[in-house]
Design an enzyme around this catalytic site. Sequence first.
Site, PDB file in Angstrom:
ATOM      1  CE  LYS A   1      -3.866  -2.398   2.154  1.00 45.32           C
ATOM      2  NZ  LYS A   1      -4.812  -2.586   3.256  1.00 45.32           N
TER       3      LYS A   1
ATOM      4  CD  GLN B   1      -3.657  -3.984   6.614  1.00 43.44           C
ATOM      5  OE1 GLN B   1      -3.801  -2.893   6.068  1.00 43.44           O
ATOM      6  NE2 GLN B   1      -3.921  -5.113   5.977  1.00 43.44           N
TER       7      GLN B   1
ATOM      8  CG  ASP C   1      -9.930  -0.260   5.371  1.00 44.91           C
ATOM      9  OD1 ASP C   1      -9.705  -0.741   4.250  1.00 44.91           O
ATOM     10  OD2 ASP C   1      -9.225  -0.470   6.375  1.00 44.91           O
TER      11      ASP C   1
HETATM   12  N1  LUD Z   1      -7.459  -4.728   6.952  1.00 49.87           N
HETATM   13  C1  LUD Z   1      -7.225  -5.345   4.666  1.00 49.87           C
HETATM   14  N2  LUD Z   1      -6.655  -6.861   6.386  1.00 49.87           N
HETATM   15  C2  LUD Z   1      -6.367  -7.937   5.444  1.00 49.87           C
HETATM   16  N3  LUD Z   1      -2.054  -9.600  -2.588  1.00 49.87           N
HETATM   17  C3  LUD Z   1      -5.864  -6.155   2.835  1.00 49.87           C
HETATM   18  C4  LUD Z   1      -4.740  -7.597   1.162  1.00 49.87           C
HETATM   19  C5  LUD Z   1      -3.133  -6.846  -0.469  1.00 49.87           C
HETATM   20  N4  LUD Z   1      -8.370  -2.685   7.503  1.00 49.87           N
HETATM   21  C6  LUD Z   1      -7.994  -3.564   6.583  1.00 49.87           C
HETATM   22  O1  LUD Z   1      -5.350  -5.069   2.569  1.00 49.87           O
HETATM   23  O2  LUD Z   1      -8.047  -3.862   3.065  1.00 49.87           O
HETATM   24  C7  LUD Z   1      -7.826  -4.124   4.265  1.00 49.87           C
HETATM   25  N5  LUD Z   1      -8.186  -3.268   5.257  1.00 49.87           N
HETATM   26  N6  LUD Z   1      -6.788  -6.300   3.781  1.00 49.87           N
HETATM   27  N7  LUD Z   1      -5.597  -7.359   2.267  1.00 49.87           N
HETATM   28  C8  LUD Z   1      -6.299  -8.404   2.967  1.00 49.87           C
HETATM   29  C9  LUD Z   1      -7.011  -7.713   4.087  1.00 49.87           C
HETATM   30  C10 LUD Z   1      -7.086  -5.640   6.020  1.00 49.87           C
HETATM   31  C11 LUD Z   1      -4.660  -8.865   0.623  1.00 49.87           C
HETATM   32  C12 LUD Z   1      -3.820  -9.119  -0.455  1.00 49.87           C
HETATM   33  C13 LUD Z   1      -3.056  -8.103  -0.998  1.00 49.87           C
HETATM   34  C14 LUD Z   1      -3.967  -6.582   0.598  1.00 49.87           C
HETATM   35  C15 LUD Z   1      -2.129  -8.363  -2.153  1.00 49.87           C
HETATM   36  O3  LUD Z   1      -1.467  -7.457  -2.634  1.00 49.87           O
HETATM   37  C16 LUD Z   1      -1.191 -10.025  -3.665  1.00 49.87           C
HETATM   38  C17 LUD Z   1      -2.020 -10.838  -4.656  1.00 49.87           C
HETATM   39  O4  LUD Z   1      -3.079 -11.380  -4.286  1.00 49.87           O
HETATM   40  O5  LUD Z   1      -1.540 -10.963  -5.801  1.00 49.87           O
HETATM   41  C18 LUD Z   1      -0.048 -10.859  -3.080  1.00 49.87           C
HETATM   42  C19 LUD Z   1      -0.556 -12.038  -2.272  1.00 49.87           C
HETATM   43  C20 LUD Z   1       0.558 -12.854  -1.602  1.00 49.87           C
HETATM   44  O6  LUD Z   1       0.430 -13.112  -0.386  1.00 49.87           O
HETATM   45  O7  LUD Z   1       1.508 -13.238  -2.276  1.00 49.87           O
END
Ligand code: LUD
Length: 322
Positions: free
Chosen positions: A76, A120, A145
Amino acid sequence: MLSLAALSLRLGAAGCRGGRRSMATVISGNKTSKLVRERLKKEVEKMKSQFSGFRPGLVVLQVGDRDDSNLYISTKLKAAAEIGISANHVRLPNTATEDEVLQSIASVNQNPAVHGLIVQLPLDSVKPIDTERVTNAVAPDKDVDGLTCINAGKLSRGDLGDCLIPCTPNGCMELIRQTGVSVAGKHAVVIGRSKIVGAPMHDLLLWSHATVTTCHSKTPDLPAQVGRADILVVGAGKAEMVRGEWVKEGAVVIDCGINHIPDETKASGKRVVGDVHYASANQRAGYITPVPGGVGPMTVAMLMENTVQSAWRFLQKSQAGR
Ligand code: LUD
Ligand code: NAP
């Protein structure tokens, strides 16, 4: 922009070949998120030149030190830097109390240079902290969010123009739009009813005029429900739970799941899979998102989108207040 549907028609990729169904068209979150981020970068440049150096501000608040949160937060922060959003990572130790977390949120709420604040999840704390209380302490107009009761309430009532929409389901809608398949009048099935994925996904599909069935852990005969879906969105947190044989021929399949399963062929000893069994669903679906490279990158792109939107609203308000 050429939609995936138009593209696949041109390439003749969808449909049957010699009596056997060809593979689904893959909806790339990597590619779609890059387009969104490039558009936002231009928008922020415009903002900067119109409003003498103004930059949208984002704060990511983290409690504790979970490896997965560290990875998501660094993605992010990198995306924000590339777009020109001024992002700060506020870290509290896992010994932080609920009061300390609430105080930290209150100070960011009051900072006029910050237009977006996320906490987060999950909170990685040794102290008892009420997650609901914490997420609800974020000022609704900075709640990028979309997890406060105010924004969730507006979304559930269909006031989409007046709220911040949760990033993951918003990203799923963008991926569905990419297929060129219209949502209105379709039967959509959502698996999961969490505040961050399933419940807002239900609302978004409903207000895009789908007929929506939302399934959860007490839903009997999940395969039968899945079989009725023209559009299927899965956010259950169960590795490869949805089998290809359950999926309706030609359906749009959006997989939000991020699960780590053992894999001895990998140096790390594990690999990431979704909630859908990709290889078998690929044989039945019309369109499918991969994991990784599907919904995950869209979550990040939509957080950037919400932050820029929130900054525009801030500018509008400050212009009106002059
Ligand atoms: N909390 C989120 N917790 C977890 N995957 C994310 C997420 C990027 N407050 C709050 O950001 O929006 C949120 N707000 N979340 N998440 C999950 C959740 C939170 C999940 C995956 C990814 C953010 C991401 O970039 C890549 C992909 O799917 O290609 C890499 C995945 C990997 O582990 O290799
Ligand atoms: P969660 O809070 O644990 O919610 C899971 C939901 O799935 C619950 O509603 C649960 O039902 C339901 N469920 C669990 N097992 C089920 C089963 N066997 N059959 C039917 N429904 C079942 O999880 P979440 O935060 O929504 O996350 C879900 C998945 O998406 C996870 O893999 C997570 O890592 C991933 N995720 C990805 C992103 C992304 O950006 N790609 C963002 C957020 C989450 P009950 O309500 O009855 O318990």
